[in-house]
Design a protein around this motif. Structure first.
Motif, PDB file in Angstrom:
ATOM      1  N   SER A  86      26.331  20.393 -47.155  1.00  9.57           N
ATOM      2  CA  SER A  86      26.813  20.667 -46.017  1.00  9.57           C
ATOM      3  C   SER A  86      28.525  21.221 -45.809  1.00  9.57           C
ATOM      4  N   ARG A 127      23.758  12.962 -39.182  1.00 12.31           N
ATOM      5  CA  ARG A 127      23.586  12.721 -40.539  1.00 12.31           C
ATOM      6  C   ARG A 127      22.394  11.831 -40.917  1.00 12.31           C
ATOM      7  N   PRO A 176      25.435  15.429 -47.765  1.00  8.42           N
ATOM      8  CA  PRO A 176      26.754  15.781 -47.222  1.00  8.42           C
ATOM      9  C   PRO A 176      27.316  16.674 -48.210  1.00  8.42           C
TER      10      PRO A 176
END
Length: 231
Positions: A80, A65, A77
């Motif tokens: 994702s 990350r 995030p």
């Protein structure tokens, strides 16, 4: 289910944004209760990858990350975990906009693992699509090898998430009133005629792309117009 459109144009109501909105409408055609969101990258202050390699450090706090802290740190995030991503950009100097390029560096690079072959460590695989708008005609775009020039981010998105569908929108209108700008190489009459006759087709193709993405998620057979490939 959540689907995101990423607008790489500085214009929130321009050609790219319109096509992304149509693509999200296509998602809703198939999944009416889907949560659809559009992200305007020019709303955020951030940089591209800074080569700190924290995302590659074995056993490190940020392995897999992005460690960079700025306005998109919490957004990456979230993306994702999406069920689908539709990425749009006008073509600037034969490429994506710089702002979108920087955004995708930050989104994709942490999940791109350096094995003997590239492989993905993304937490989730999902369908992806790219939408490009340009003032070049289809013939000119082919002469300048745009399919190849625009493909690098498609390739990496394909490794990280899934091979993308691609839509090209050619010969777009840049200005509301061409007479106000130094743009002698373009014919306002032809540009407006092209927009009237062909942009609705581009919009329907974008909507079909969104439908196909949603159909893929729901296990239906995607329609040909939006299946992975190039339109």
């Amino acid at each position: 289910m959540t689907f995101y459109a990423i607008n790489g144009s500085p214009r929130k109501r321009g050609n790219t944004a319109v096509l992304l909105d149509k693509a999200l409408q296509g998602v809703k055609d198939v999944i009416p209760d889907a949560d659809t969101k559009i992200i305007h990258v020019y709303d955020y202050s951030y940089t591209g990858c800074v080569s700190c390699y924290a995302c590659k450090r074995k056993g490190g706090k940020y392995y897999g990350r992005c460690a960079k802290k700025d306005a998109i740190s919490s957004l990456l995030p979230e993306l994702s975990q999406a069920d689908g991503l539709i990425i749009g950009s006008p073509v600037y100097f034969h490429s994506l906009t710089g702002q979108l390029q920087a955004f995708l560096e930050r989104l994709l690079y942490p999940y791109l693992a350096y094995g003997k072959e590239y492989y993905s460590i993304a937490p989730k695989h999902m369908p992806v699509a790219f939408v490009y708008t340009m003032n070049a005609t289809e013939e000119k775009a082919q002469q300048m090898n745009y399919q190849i020039k625009l493909s690098p981010m498609e390739e990496y998105a394909g490794v990280v998430f899934s091979p993308p569908a691609v839509l090209y929108c050619y010969d777009t209108c840049q200005f509301d009133d061409y007479k106000r700008y130094m743009a002698q190489r373009f014919s306002e009459e032809k540009k407006l005629q092209r927009r009237q006759e062909h942009f609705p087709i581009d919009c329907e193709n974008a909507r079909g792309m969104g439908r196909a993405m949603a159909q893929k998620i729901t296990g239906q057979n995607p329609t040909a117009e939006g299946s992975p490939g190039r339109i």
